[in-house]
Design a protein around this motif. Structure first.
Motif, PDB file in Angstrom:
ATOM      1  N   MET A 153       0.798  -1.251  -0.015  1.00  0.00           N
ATOM      2  CA  MET A 153      -0.042  -0.025   0.038  1.00  0.00           C
ATOM      3  C   MET A 153       1.060   1.165  -0.100  1.00  0.00           C
ATOM      4  O   MET A 153       1.493   1.559   1.022  1.00  0.00           O
ATOM      5  N   SER A 154       1.048   1.865  -0.959  1.00  0.00           N
ATOM      6  CA  SER A 154       1.718   3.008  -1.288  1.00  0.00           C
ATOM      7  C   SER A 154       1.091   3.919  -1.753  1.00  0.00           C
ATOM      8  O   SER A 154       1.683   4.556  -3.063  1.00  0.00           O
ATOM      9  N   ALA A 155      -0.140   4.317  -1.791  1.00  0.00           N
ATOM     10  CA  ALA A 155      -0.926   5.219  -2.348  1.00  0.00           C
ATOM     11  C   ALA A 155      -1.168   4.832  -3.910  1.00  0.00           C
ATOM     12  O   ALA A 155      -1.125   3.723  -4.166  1.00  0.00           O
ATOM     13  N   CYS A 156      -0.800   6.297  -4.920  1.00  0.00           N
ATOM     14  CA  CYS A 156      -1.094   6.021  -6.056  1.00  0.00           C
ATOM     15  C   CYS A 156       0.261   5.082  -6.786  1.00  0.00           C
ATOM     16  O   CYS A 156       0.142   4.815  -7.918  1.00  0.00           O
ATOM     17  N   ALA A 157       1.208   4.726  -5.949  1.00  0.00           N
ATOM     18  CA  ALA A 157       2.066   3.949  -6.655  1.00  0.00           C
ATOM     19  C   ALA A 157       2.081   2.441  -6.500  1.00  0.00           C
ATOM     20  O   ALA A 157       3.015   1.607  -6.833  1.00  0.00           O
ATOM     21  N   SER A 158       0.793   2.081  -5.619  1.00  0.00           N
ATOM     22  CA  SER A 158       0.729   0.712  -5.230  1.00  0.00           C
ATOM     23  C   SER A 158       0.765  -0.399  -6.250  1.00  0.00           C
ATOM     24  O   SER A 158       1.320  -1.402  -6.048  1.00  0.00           O
ATOM     25  N   GLY A 159      -0.073  -0.038  -7.394  1.00  0.00           N
ATOM     26  CA  GLY A 159       0.189  -1.278  -8.505  1.00  0.00           C
ATOM     27  C   GLY A 159       1.387  -1.244  -9.088  1.00  0.00           C
ATOM     28  O   GLY A 159       1.778  -2.428  -9.332  1.00  0.00           O
ATOM     29  N   GLU A 217      11.829 -17.290  -5.614  1.00  0.00           N
ATOM     30  CA  GLU A 217      10.906 -17.480  -4.720  1.00  0.00           C
ATOM     31  C   GLU A 217       9.660 -17.998  -5.572  1.00  0.00           C
ATOM     32  O   GLU A 217       8.834 -18.894  -4.846  1.00  0.00           O
ATOM     33  N   ALA A 218       9.448 -17.804  -6.611  1.00  0.00           N
ATOM     34  CA  ALA A 218       8.327 -18.270  -7.413  1.00  0.00           C
ATOM     35  C   ALA A 218       8.556 -18.263  -8.794  1.00  0.00           C
ATOM     36  O   ALA A 218       9.488 -17.519  -9.306  1.00  0.00           O
ATOM     37  N   ASP A 219       7.807 -18.995  -9.753  1.00  0.00           N
ATOM     38  CA  ASP A 219       8.013 -19.038 -11.161  1.00  0.00           C
ATOM     39  C   ASP A 219       7.159 -18.041 -11.899  1.00  0.00           C
ATOM     40  O   ASP A 219       7.458 -17.659 -13.125  1.00  0.00           O
ATOM     41  N   VAL A 220       5.785 -18.089 -11.324  1.00  0.00           N
ATOM     42  CA  VAL A 220       4.671 -17.094 -11.838  1.00  0.00           C
ATOM     43  C   VAL A 220       4.285 -16.427 -10.701  1.00  0.00           C
ATOM     44  O   VAL A 220       3.856 -16.632  -9.556  1.00  0.00           O
ATOM     45  N   VAL A 221       4.088 -15.022 -11.190  1.00  0.00           N
ATOM     46  CA  VAL A 221       3.476 -14.161 -10.037  1.00  0.00           C
ATOM     47  C   VAL A 221       2.168 -13.116 -10.707  1.00  0.00           C
ATOM     48  O   VAL A 221       2.499 -12.957 -11.938  1.00  0.00           O
ATOM     49  N   LEU A 222       1.141 -13.475 -10.114  1.00  0.00           N
ATOM     50  CA  LEU A 222       0.113 -12.303 -10.560  1.00  0.00           C
ATOM     51  C   LEU A 222       0.149 -11.261  -9.911  1.00  0.00           C
ATOM     52  O   LEU A 222       0.294 -10.889  -8.645  1.00  0.00           O
ATOM     53  N   ALA A 223       0.546  -9.960 -10.493  1.00  0.00           N
ATOM     54  CA  ALA A 223       0.737  -8.794  -9.866  1.00  0.00           C
ATOM     55  C   ALA A 223      -0.048  -7.432 -10.620  1.00  0.00           C
ATOM     56  O   ALA A 223      -0.359  -7.363 -11.851  1.00  0.00           O
ATOM     57  N   GLY A 224      -0.363  -6.734  -9.698  1.00  0.00           N
ATOM     58  CA  GLY A 224      -1.233  -5.417 -10.026  1.00  0.00           C
ATOM     59  C   GLY A 224      -1.588  -4.550  -9.051  1.00  0.00           C
ATOM     60  O   GLY A 224      -1.323  -4.688  -7.649  1.00  0.00           O
ATOM     61  N   GLY A 225      -2.861  -3.989  -9.358  1.00  0.00           N
ATOM     62  CA  GLY A 225      -3.414  -3.053  -8.471  1.00  0.00           C
ATOM     63  C   GLY A 225      -4.863  -2.856  -8.733  1.00  0.00           C
ATOM     64  O   GLY A 225      -5.330  -3.088  -9.618  1.00  0.00           O
ATOM     65  N   ALA A 226      -5.689  -2.472  -7.758  1.00  0.00           N
ATOM     66  CA  ALA A 226      -7.224  -2.120  -7.903  1.00  0.00           C
ATOM     67  C   ALA A 226      -7.676  -1.077  -6.910  1.00  0.00           C
ATOM     68  O   ALA A 226      -7.110  -0.893  -5.798  1.00  0.00           O
TER      69      ALA A 226
END
Length: 408
Positions: free
Chosen positions: A160-166, A181-190
């Motif tokens: 949670m970094s305000a408008c930079a979160s996504g 740590e992972a092979d596949v990561v789902l990443a983004g913001g909403a």
């Protein structure tokens, strides 16, 4: 050296219910901003009566139970994540759950639920509050819902970094894969918080445009007549993969997430450092960690929210770091400001600019501020052959995130 590639894209925004519609809207400079019709706008005599609302409501993609159990921002995160997973061509057995990760950020979280439950207890007492309230308002709710859906046992994180979160979520996902740590990561913001209390706060802070008579012209990044941002809602999610893993399953690849830079201004809770030191640090770190040179960056997707000070500081910093060579655009002219989702949606746009060789125009740029000495695209998309580009995201609290993408 581990490389990270992007294999899936998902979004729901004021321009459309998926990536294709959103990208088409950006290229056409078709605005997603409109006049609000909610009763509270008149009831509270709001001086700002416009926002960038979703083009497609969540009930198109979610069933009744999902809609009842999730806050709106969680709903949008799940919709975008499902799109991205399908787009990546991933099946249930494509990757072990222990090698799946999720990083989804939000700027505000479950604000709509919090307001609704507060109203419920005032009018109906304890029975007016949903037993799902806590999962619906907790800031890690969007990440948790996506993590549950995809059984992401490598880790589920919620910056949670305000408008930079996504954008920060995508940067942390990149780090997860780099760290093995992972092979596949789902990443983004909403984010979805077009509600009286949130809008009133921004109104009182004098950070929003009040061009109620012309909603389509209200958000005008870099324009001499800009007077503030337009609040929006939406979500964007990407699938990041370890390059070797994607190659082994013969995945379609959009491009490479080459590098990421994160910093903080440590200057003011809402205003950027006028010297742009923190922003410059994030931009140069993204280039450096991506193994790129400053001269490789042919395009900058600017954070540019349409505020008088913010656009000016960012433009000066871009010029300081890259000169006037990169082609610049600012999607918030049509998207509005999607808060914690903006960095993810604009990361998708940056990647598509590289892939398609097209930079969308900056909407409502009728008269470029004379102090902004950049090559800002206006009026129509520009064809540009790109090998690398960056996307900037900055947030209240001094958060700075820059993502560097490159062609394969």
């Amino acid at each position: 050296m581990t490389e990270v590639v992007v294999t899936g894209l998902g979004a729901t925004t004021p321009l459309g219910g998926d990536v294709a519609a959103t990208w088409a809207g950006l290229l056409d400079a078709r605005t997603g901003v409109s006049e609000l019709s909610a009763d509270w706008v008149d009831e509270h005599r709001f001086p700002v009566r416009i926002a960038a609302q979703l083009a497609v409501e969540p009930d198109r993609d979610l069933d009744f139970v999902e809609l009842k159990r999730m806050d709106r921002c969680e709903q949008l995160a799940l919709i975008a994540a499902r799109q991205a997973w399908r787009d990546a061509g991933l099946a249930e057995d494509s990757v072990e759950p222990a090698r799946r990760g999720v990083v989804v950020g939000t700027g505000i979280g479950g604000a709509l639920t919090l307001v609704a439950q507060h109203d419920g207890i005032r009018t109906r007492g304890l029975r007016g509050v949903s037993p799902q309230t806590i999962p619906m308002i907790m800031p890690n709710g969007p990440a948790a819902m996506v993590g549950l859906e995809f059984r992401a046992r490598a880790g589920v994180h919620a910056p949670m970094s305000a408008c930079a979160s996504g954008a920060e979520a995508i940067a942390w996902a990149w780090r997860m894969i780099k760290a093995g740590e992972a092979d596949v990561v789902l990443a983004g913001g909403a984010d979805a918080c077009i509600t009286p209390a949130i809008m009133a706060g921004f109104v009182r802070a004098r950070s929003m445009s009040s061009r109620n008579a012309s909603p389509d012209a209200a958000s005008r990044p870099f324009d001499a007549g800009r007077d503030g941002f337009v609040l929006g809602e939406g979500a964007g999610v990407v699938v990041l993969e370890r390059a070797e893993f994607a190659a082994a399953r013969r995945a379609r690849v959009y491009g490479r997430l080459a590098g990421a830079g994160m910093s903080n201004d440590a200057h003011h809770i809402t205003a950027p450092d006028p010297d742009g030191i923190g922003q410059a640090s994030a931009m140069t770190a993204a280039v450096r960690t991506g193994g790129l040179a400053v001269s490789d960056i042919g395009h900058v997707n600017a954070h540019a929210t349409s505020t008088p000070l913010g656009d000016l500081v960012e433009s000066a910093t871009i010029r300081h770091v890259f000169g006037d060579r990169p082609v610049v655009t600012a999607p918030k002219g049509v998207l509005g400001h999607l808060l914690g989702a903006s960095g993810a949606v604009e990361a998708i746009a940056t990647l598509l600019s590289i892939k398609d060789g097209l930079v969308p125009p900056t909407a409502n740029l009728d008269s470029l501020d004379k102090r902004i000495e950049l090559d800002v695209v206006a009026k129509a998309p520009r064809k540009v052959a790109l090998t690398a580009a960056i996307s900037n995201s900055f947030g209240f609290g001094g958060h700075n995130v820059t993502l560097a993408f490159s062609a394969l």
